[in-house]
Design a protein around this motif. Structure first.
Motif, mmCIF file in Angstrom:
data_model
loop_
_atom_site.group_PDB
_atom_site.id
_atom_site.type_symbol
_atom_site.label_atom_id
_atom_site.label_comp_id
_atom_site.label_asym_id
_atom_site.label_seq_id
_atom_site.Cartn_x
_atom_site.Cartn_y
_atom_site.Cartn_z
ATOM 1 N N ALA A 62 0.835 -1.207 0.000
ATOM 2 C CA ALA A 62 0.000 0.000 0.000
ATOM 3 C C ALA A 62 0.867 1.254 0.000
ATOM 4 O O ALA A 62 0.569 2.229 -0.713
ATOM 5 C CB ALA A 62 -0.934 -0.018 1.207
ATOM 6 N N ARG A 63 1.950 1.239 0.773
ATOM 7 C CA ARG A 63 2.837 2.404 0.796
ATOM 8 C C ARG A 63 3.544 2.602 -0.541
ATOM 9 O O ARG A 63 3.686 3.732 -1.022
ATOM 10 C CB ARG A 63 3.859 2.250 1.927
ATOM 11 N N LYS A 79 1.041 4.172 -2.828
ATOM 12 C CA LYS A 79 0.753 5.561 -2.469
ATOM 13 C C LYS A 79 1.926 6.476 -2.830
ATOM 14 O O LYS A 79 1.732 7.617 -3.306
ATOM 15 C CB LYS A 79 0.452 5.655 -0.971
ATOM 16 N N GLU A 80 3.139 5.960 -2.632
ATOM 17 C CA GLU A 80 4.331 6.771 -2.889
ATOM 18 C C GLU A 80 4.795 6.701 -4.341
ATOM 19 O O GLU A 80 5.809 7.314 -4.694
ATOM 20 C CB GLU A 80 5.462 6.327 -1.945
ATOM 21 N N LYS A 81 4.076 5.964 -5.155
ATOM 22 C CA LYS A 81 4.374 5.850 -6.589
ATOM 23 C C LYS A 81 5.817 5.416 -6.825
ATOM 24 O O LYS A 81 6.576 6.038 -7.570
ATOM 25 C CB LYS A 81 4.075 7.165 -7.302
#
Length: 509
Positions: A30-31, A34-36
């Motif tokens: 997920a991180r 989110k952080e692409k």
């Protein structure tokens, strides 16, 4: 599942630790999203094909270790049973003459492997299910001598708590029981990989799910299982039942099988990884030292090894893949729908049709999955497996009226989907000559209503008419298939009659 795994006993504490680690991996994914932190698009594709080994009589040969020793190439690997191999083609950019390049690499590799197999009286046969296999061929003793297969078998047996049961009603009925997952090895497939960005993942996966039934119908090549004529593409029901860790009571409760089509369209790759943790208990609770959240905190890219391993034990027909290459994370959609074979030309035709069609459908302004109920896509898949190229599917109507209508798959492909596939290949930058040649094979299959499954069924009946009994007819048909496969001519051109000079072979008692 390509990684070597080993475990010296698995206890309750191991399972609890592994589950906690899985959730940390999911948080790490997920991180990353989110952080692409994912690779930029490279239009990379990959191809894997599972293969069978047979002798001169068409019967299975349980000797992959001897054959692999002679092949001595990292492109070829073991598969579940000793009568299986897998060939992996290095990733290619989807552009230019890539289809011809893939075909040439496959022809060269398979010809070399077949010569090496010949040194130990075996041949390479590229087919969805080897028609001469029987239940006695696929037992625990026939599993490849690799730790991960033995461990996976032990864990799935323990999870089920009783014999695995196969019960399929097709043209004939097959009822079989096994104390191991070995019958899964009857199913050999083509696996098509497409690297995608996180933002494109959902559209590509949804498009792949929508066309899975069409792929199966046009490419069916597995009508016989353990001597019985079942569905035109019998791999999916065999695979599902051979890996089904649910007791009958759990099936009644609606617990999901580990091999499944899915139950909804998705919005993100995360949806599928999260479902895998929510629905399926771990089979191989083996964990490594890397802590994914700490790696992320330090600016690195975690391998999410436990999540990857767990994902490999949930057998979706379109599977999400997370991997790290050169220190950069990427996502892939792995299409696992197609059977192996019949020829290299047929495999590459199926490949062209898939990559072209999935590109076009993923970019439509009114995507097909917004007009096709997911349950209908799942029903289409079942129908296509049962009836192959003669299937009638439900597909969204064109125009403003909307709705879903029944349409024969051959008409759907010729009138609507082949033009879309051609446009998709153009968008990838594939050369028109490659595009037209390989999509032309799909067109001819549909025009003649002929694919691997229809050829096998017709050739088997021809052998019966020559006076052979069932076992001898299946062996004669398999030998003829192998001969024609090695000519390289696509299956729609194969004659279904020939002079059956031999009475066929029988297994020794």
């Amino acid at each position: 599942m390509g990684e070597k795994v080993a475990a010296d006993g698995i206890g309750l504490a191991d399972r609890e630790r592994y589950r906690r680690k899985l959730h940390r991996c999911l948080e790490g994914l997920a991180r990353l999203l989110k952080e692409k932190r994912f690779d930029r698009p490279k239009n990379l594709i990959g191809l894997e094909i599972e293969l069978n080994l047979a002798d001169a009589d068409g019967l299975p040969r349980m000797m992959n270790s001897q054959v692999l020793e002679r092949i001595a190439s990292r492109d070829f690997q073991t598969e579940l049973a000793q009568c299986n191999l897998e060939v992996n083609i290095l990733p290619h950019r989807l552009r230019g003459r890539v289809l011809d390049q893939l075909a040439e690499e496959l022809r060269t590799g398979l010809a070399y492997a077949d010569r090496q197999a010949g040194e130990v009286a075996a041949r390479i046969v590229m087919i969805g299910i080897l028609p001469t296999l029987n239940a006695a061929d696929l037992t625990t003793a026939s599993l490849s001598e690799i730790d991960r297969y033995v461990l996976l078998n032990d864990q799935m047996r323990a999870a089920r708590g009783e014999d695995f049961a196969i019960d399929i009603q097709g043209i004939e009925r097959l009822v079989s029981r096994s104390s191991s997952i070995a019958p899964e090895a009857a199913c050999t497939s083509v696996q098509l990989h497409l690297q995608v960005t996180p933002g494109r993942f959902a559209a590509v996966w949804n498009a792949a799910q929508a066309i899975a039934a069409v792929q199966v119908a046009v490419g069916a090549n597995s009508p016989f299982v353990f001597g019985r004529e079942l569905w035109r593409e019998s791999r999916p029901p065999v695979f599902q039942q051979a890996t089904d860790t649910r007791a009958p009571e759990l099936k009644t409760q609606g617990v999901r099988p580990r091999t499944w089509f899915g139950e909804r369209w998705v919005d993100s790759a995360y949806d599928l990884f999260e479902e895998n943790l929510r629905y399926f208990p771990p089979l191989l609770p083996i964990y490594g030292p890397q802590e994914p959240l700490r790696v992320l905190d330090e600016g690195g890219v975690p391998d999410l090894a436990e999540l990857v391993l767990h994902n490999g034990t949930v057998y979706r027909w379109n599977r999400p893949v997370y991997a790290v290459a050169d220190g950069v994370a990427h996502l892939r959609v792995e299409n696992r729908v197609l059977p192996a074979g019949p020829t290299v030309a047929d495999v590459i035709a199926n490949t062209a049709f898939y990559y072209g069609l999935v590109r076009a459908l993923a970019e439509e302004p009114r995507p097909v999955w917004s007009r096709l109920p997911f349950a209908t896509a799942a029903e289409n898949f079942d129908t296509a497996c049962r009836h192959g190229i003669d299937a009638t599917l439900n597909w969204p109507r064109s125009g403003r009226g909307g709705g879903v209508a029944e349409i024969p798959v051959v008409r759907l492909v010729r009138q609507e989907l082949l033009p879309l596939a051609a446009a998709g290949l153009d968008a990838w930058g594939v050369e028109p000559a490659d595009r037209d040649h390989y999509l032309g094979i799909i067109e001819e299959r549909c025009a003649r209503r002929a694919n691997g499954a229809s050829w096998q069924a017709a050739a088997y009946r021809h052998a019966l008419r020559q006076g052979l009994d069932r076992e001898a007819a299946l062996a004669a048909m398999t030998r003829r298939y192998s001969e024609l496969m090695h000519t390289g001519e696509p299956v729609h051109t194969w004659p279904v009659t020939w002079a059956v000079a031999e009475p066929g072979v029988r297994r020794s008692a």
